[in-house]
Write a protein that holds these residues in place. Structure first.
Motif, PDB file in Angstrom:
ATOM      1  N   ARG A 152      -6.645   2.119 -11.829  1.00 52.94           N
ATOM      2  CA  ARG A 152      -7.080   1.639 -10.515  1.00 52.94           C
ATOM      3  C   ARG A 152      -6.566   2.535  -9.396  1.00 52.94           C
ATOM      4  NH1 ARG A 152      -6.197  -4.036 -12.366  1.00 52.94           N
ATOM      5  NH2 ARG A 152      -8.287  -4.913 -12.665  1.00 52.94           N
ATOM      6  N   LEU A 153      -5.322   3.002  -9.511  1.00 53.81           N
ATOM      7  CA  LEU A 153      -4.730   3.805  -8.450  1.00 53.81           C
ATOM      8  C   LEU A 153      -5.479   5.126  -8.284  1.00 53.81           C
ATOM      9  CD1 LEU A 153      -2.496   3.730  -6.384  1.00 53.81           C
ATOM     10  CD2 LEU A 153      -0.932   4.676  -8.084  1.00 53.81           C
ATOM     11  N   LYS A 154      -5.882   5.716  -9.397  1.00 59.27           N
ATOM     12  CA  LYS A 154      -6.653   6.968  -9.333  1.00 59.27           C
ATOM     13  C   LYS A 154      -7.980   6.745  -8.616  1.00 59.27           C
ATOM     14  CE  LYS A 154      -8.100   8.472 -13.277  1.00 59.27           C
ATOM     15  NZ  LYS A 154      -8.104   9.118 -14.608  1.00 59.27           N
ATOM     16  N   GLU A 155      -8.610   5.615  -8.872  1.00 62.45           N
ATOM     17  CA  GLU A 155      -9.872   5.295  -8.201  1.00 62.45           C
ATOM     18  C   GLU A 155      -9.668   5.042  -6.715  1.00 62.45           C
ATOM     19  OE1 GLU A 155     -11.438   1.937 -10.268  1.00 62.45           O
ATOM     20  OE2 GLU A 155     -12.076   3.103 -12.032  1.00 62.45           O
ATOM     21  N   LEU A 156      -8.525   4.492  -6.352  1.00 61.67           N
ATOM     22  CA  LEU A 156      -8.275   4.121  -4.969  1.00 61.67           C
ATOM     23  C   LEU A 156      -7.840   5.300  -4.105  1.00 61.67           C
ATOM     24  CD1 LEU A 156      -6.406   0.742  -5.575  1.00 61.67           C
ATOM     25  CD2 LEU A 156      -8.645   1.005  -4.489  1.00 61.67           C
ATOM     26  N   VAL A 157      -6.956   6.165  -4.612  1.00 60.53           N
ATOM     27  CA  VAL A 157      -6.373   7.214  -3.763  1.00 60.53           C
ATOM     28  C   VAL A 157      -6.597   8.621  -4.289  1.00 60.53           C
ATOM     29  CG1 VAL A 157      -4.602   5.623  -2.935  1.00 60.53           C
ATOM     30  CG2 VAL A 157      -4.084   7.115  -4.869  1.00 60.53           C
ATOM     31  N   GLY A 158      -7.227   8.773  -5.454  1.00 54.09           N
ATOM     32  CA  GLY A 158      -7.437  10.094  -6.019  1.00 54.09           C
ATOM     33  C   GLY A 158      -6.329  10.505  -6.973  1.00 54.09           C
ATOM     34  N   GLU A 159      -6.627  11.452  -7.839  1.00 53.48           N
ATOM     35  CA  GLU A 159      -5.703  11.829  -8.904  1.00 53.48           C
ATOM     36  C   GLU A 159      -4.396  12.454  -8.428  1.00 53.48           C
ATOM     37  OE1 GLU A 159      -5.749  14.907 -12.648  1.00 53.48           O
ATOM     38  OE2 GLU A 159      -7.517  13.645 -12.331  1.00 53.48           O
ATOM     39  N   PRO A 160      -4.403  13.411  -7.480  1.00 52.77           N
ATOM     40  CA  PRO A 160      -3.131  14.046  -7.104  1.00 52.77           C
ATOM     41  C   PRO A 160      -2.086  13.047  -6.582  1.00 52.77           C
ATOM     42  CG  PRO A 160      -4.963  15.374  -6.342  1.00 52.77           C
ATOM     43  CD  PRO A 160      -5.552  14.081  -6.818  1.00 52.77           C
ATOM     44  N   LEU A 161      -2.479  12.192  -5.655  1.00 52.97           N
ATOM     45  CA  LEU A 161      -1.524  11.230  -5.116  1.00 52.97           C
ATOM     46  C   LEU A 161      -1.160  10.179  -6.154  1.00 52.97           C
ATOM     47  CD1 LEU A 161       0.195  10.143  -2.840  1.00 52.97           C
ATOM     48  CD2 LEU A 161      -1.832   8.963  -1.936  1.00 52.97           C
ATOM     49  N   ALA A 162      -2.139   9.749  -6.949  1.00 56.18           N
ATOM     50  CA  ALA A 162      -1.849   8.767  -7.993  1.00 56.18           C
ATOM     51  C   ALA A 162      -0.783   9.302  -8.945  1.00 56.18           C
ATOM     52  CB  ALA A 162      -3.125   8.420  -8.766  1.00 56.18           C
ATOM     53  N   LYS A 163      -0.861  10.571  -9.308  1.00 57.17           N
ATOM     54  CA  LYS A 163       0.138  11.167 -10.193  1.00 57.17           C
ATOM     55  C   LYS A 163       1.502  11.231  -9.525  1.00 57.17           C
ATOM     56  CE  LYS A 163      -2.698  13.934 -13.322  1.00 57.17           C
ATOM     57  NZ  LYS A 163      -3.095  15.303 -13.740  1.00 57.17           N
ATOM     58  N   GLU A 164       1.539  11.511  -8.230  1.00 57.75           N
ATOM     59  CA  GLU A 164       2.824  11.562  -7.531  1.00 57.75           C
ATOM     60  C   GLU A 164       3.483  10.183  -7.511  1.00 57.75           C
ATOM     61  OE1 GLU A 164       4.734  13.429  -3.419  1.00 57.75           O
ATOM     62  OE2 GLU A 164       2.558  13.296  -3.652  1.00 57.75           O
ATOM     63  N   ILE A 165       2.661   9.148  -7.340  1.00 56.86           N
ATOM     64  CA  ILE A 165       3.175   7.776  -7.338  1.00 56.86           C
ATOM     65  C   ILE A 165       3.623   7.364  -8.733  1.00 56.86           C
ATOM     66  CG2 ILE A 165       2.538   5.355  -6.990  1.00 56.86           C
ATOM     67  CD1 ILE A 165       0.603   6.376  -4.769  1.00 56.86           C
ATOM     68  N   LEU A 166       2.806   7.672  -9.742  1.00 53.17           N
ATOM     69  CA  LEU A 166       3.071   7.216 -11.105  1.00 53.17           C
ATOM     70  C   LEU A 166       4.128   8.043 -11.820  1.00 53.17           C
ATOM     71  CD1 LEU A 166      -0.629   6.583 -12.131  1.00 53.17           C
ATOM     72  CD2 LEU A 166       1.148   4.822 -12.042  1.00 53.17           C
ATOM     73  N   LEU A 167       4.138   9.347 -11.586  1.00 50.49           N
ATOM     74  CA  LEU A 167       4.995  10.247 -12.360  1.00 50.49           C
ATOM     75  C   LEU A 167       6.252  10.689 -11.611  1.00 50.49           C
ATOM     76  CD1 LEU A 167       2.219  12.553 -13.899  1.00 50.49           C
ATOM     77  CD2 LEU A 167       3.129  10.372 -14.767  1.00 50.49           C
ATOM     78  N   ALA A 168       6.228  10.628 -10.290  1.00 53.36           N
ATOM     79  CA  ALA A 168       7.385  11.073  -9.501  1.00 53.36           C
ATOM     80  C   ALA A 168       7.996   9.946  -8.687  1.00 53.36           C
ATOM     81  CB  ALA A 168       6.988  12.237  -8.591  1.00 53.36           C
ATOM     82  N   GLY A 169       7.455   8.740  -8.812  1.00 55.62           N
ATOM     83  CA  GLY A 169       8.053   7.586  -8.157  1.00 55.62           C
ATOM     84  C   GLY A 169       7.902   7.533  -6.653  1.00 55.62           C
ATOM     85  N   LYS A 179      -3.386   5.631   5.762  1.00 49.36           N
ATOM     86  CA  LYS A 179      -3.919   6.990   5.824  1.00 49.36           C
ATOM     87  C   LYS A 179      -4.703   7.350   4.577  1.00 49.36           C
ATOM     88  CE  LYS A 179      -2.478  11.797   6.600  1.00 49.36           C
ATOM     89  NZ  LYS A 179      -1.315  12.686   6.845  1.00 49.36           N
ATOM     90  N   VAL A 180      -4.245   6.906   3.413  1.00 54.50           N
ATOM     91  CA  VAL A 180      -4.914   7.271   2.156  1.00 54.50           C
ATOM     92  C   VAL A 180      -5.919   6.215   1.703  1.00 54.50           C
ATOM     93  CG1 VAL A 180      -2.946   8.655   1.431  1.00 54.50           C
ATOM     94  CG2 VAL A 180      -3.106   6.271   0.668  1.00 54.50           C
ATOM     95  N   GLY A 181      -6.097   5.156   2.495  1.00 57.17           N
ATOM     96  CA  GLY A 181      -7.088   4.140   2.167  1.00 57.17           C
ATOM     97  C   GLY A 181      -6.633   3.080   1.193  1.00 57.17           C
ATOM     98  N   LEU A 182      -5.332   3.033   0.914  1.00 54.27           N
ATOM     99  CA  LEU A 182      -4.830   2.015  -0.007  1.00 54.27           C
ATOM    100  C   LEU A 182      -4.848   0.636   0.646  1.00 54.27           C
ATOM    101  CD1 LEU A 182      -3.854   1.788  -2.884  1.00 54.27           C
ATOM    102  CD2 LEU A 182      -1.536   2.334  -2.114  1.00 54.27           C
ATOM    103  N   ILE A 183      -4.702   0.615   1.968  1.00 53.91           N
ATOM    104  CA  ILE A 183      -4.966  -0.594   2.737  1.00 53.91           C
ATOM    105  C   ILE A 183      -6.044  -0.244   3.756  1.00 53.91           C
ATOM    106  CG2 ILE A 183      -2.655  -1.557   2.420  1.00 53.91           C
ATOM    107  CD1 ILE A 183      -1.978  -0.675   5.271  1.00 53.91           C
ATOM    108  N   THR A 184      -6.760  -1.251   4.243  1.00 51.88           N
ATOM    109  CA  THR A 184      -7.852  -1.000   5.178  1.00 51.88           C
ATOM    110  C   THR A 184      -7.489  -1.342   6.615  1.00 51.88           C
ATOM    111  OG1 THR A 184      -8.742  -3.207   4.718  1.00 51.88           O
ATOM    112  CG2 THR A 184      -9.632  -1.365   3.434  1.00 51.88           C
ATOM    113  N   GLU A 185      -6.362  -1.996   6.796  1.00 53.59           N
ATOM    114  CA  GLU A 185      -5.956  -2.414   8.141  1.00 53.59           C
ATOM    115  C   GLU A 185      -4.441  -2.513   8.198  1.00 53.59           C
ATOM    116  OE1 GLU A 185      -7.027  -6.018  11.335  1.00 53.59           O
ATOM    117  OE2 GLU A 185      -7.871  -6.034   9.297  1.00 53.59           O
ATOM    118  N   LEU A 186      -3.864  -2.056   9.310  1.00 56.41           N
ATOM    119  CA  LEU A 186      -2.419  -2.130   9.529  1.00 56.41           C
ATOM    120  C   LEU A 186      -2.173  -3.049  10.716  1.00 56.41           C
ATOM    121  CD1 LEU A 186       0.239  -0.767   8.434  1.00 56.41           C
ATOM    122  CD2 LEU A 186       0.061   0.779  10.387  1.00 56.41           C
TER     123      LEU A 186
END
Length: 265
Positions: A152-169, A179-186
């Motif tokens: 789901r994360l790859k679909e939401l924010v793209g592979e590069p950022l998803a890998k940084e979140i999943l593999l580098a914490g 900014k990356v569209g993970l939320i639609t409103e702040l």
């Protein structure tokens, strides 16, 4: 509505004709998701599958600060073995939430980590605050994010950022999530639930059968399009709401036209 009076991990904060607001309510452990919470979420899903409503999910305050969910309950997670993992305890309920007939809105404040983040990813909409902290710390605990984040994360924010979140914490704050569209409103914390209800109001203004069918079609595999779109549209073309709403649109347009003619005389 099912009697949820025996809930201990969830609270029914608000219920209306078209929606229900559920709070995760284990503040003593920062709303960590345990088996009790999973069981109660299944009960909510069962009711919403029978009687579809918009679902708003939020956390609670802990020592004056908002928190969505800090992740899975580590005390329970520590004792789980291979067969528990194969049972897909969290992934099953998150998938069920994602497939609810009507939209799910996650109102996110404070920690939304690990399983808490994966629960949020399963929602159709995510609204957050500047204080939001969202990410996947699982690899630091010797496990992986196995309840939806790896796809789901790859679909939401793209592979590069998803890998940084999943593999580098990497942990994102609210502004980064926006900014990356993970939320639609702040929004500010004191406006968070109001914003969720405002979004629910917009959804509720639509024909809910059309919303329900559109959501179902949206999540079908690419290879079944456009056939599934055509069949679904055929169903909606026969609905009373289609005729009523289109006639109301035509009536308003005609009224505006006559008003313009009267003004020009």
């Amino acid at each position: 509505m099912t009697d949820f009076a025996d809930f201990v991990a969830l609270t029914i904060a608000d219920e209306r004709e078209d929606r229900i607001h559920i709070q995760l309510n284990r503040p003593e452990v920062r709303n960590a998701i345990d088996q009790q919470m999973v069981d109660e979420l299944h009960a909510v899903c069962a009711e919403l599958e029978r009687n579809p409503k918009i679902l708003i999910l939020s956390g609670t305050e802990v020592k004056g600060k908002g928190i969505f969910a800090s992740g899975a309950d580590i005390a329970q997670l520590r004792e789980r073995r291979r067969d528990d993992a194969l049972a897909g305890i969290n992934s099953t309920i998150f998938d069920r939430i994602a497939k609810l007939p009507l939209p799910v809105i996650a109102a996110l404040d404070g920690f939304a980590l690990g399983g808490g983040a994966e629960l949020a990813y399963a929602a159709d909409f995510r609204i957050g605050t500047a204080e939001l902290k969202m990410g996947q710390p699982e690899t630091g605990l010797g496990i992986m994010a196995a309840a939806g984040a790896t796809w789901r994360l790859k679909e939401l924010v793209g592979e590069p950022l998803a890998k940084e979140i999943l593999l580098a914490g990497k942990i994102l704050d609210g502004q980064e999530c926006l900014k990356v569209g993970l939320i639609t409103e702040l929004v500010s914390a004191d406006k968070l639930i109001d914003a969720a209800h405002a979004l629910a109001d917009k959804i509720g203004e639509q024909d809910l059968l059309a919303v329900r069918i559109t959501k179902a079609v949206f999540h079908t595999p690419r290879e079944v399009h456009p056939l599934v779109d055509t069949l679904a549209q055929g169903m909606l073309f026969e609905s009373e709401a289609k005729f009523d709403r289109m006639q109301a649109f035509l009536d308003k347009r005609e009224a505006r036209r006559k008003a313009r003619e009267d003004q020009s005389k």
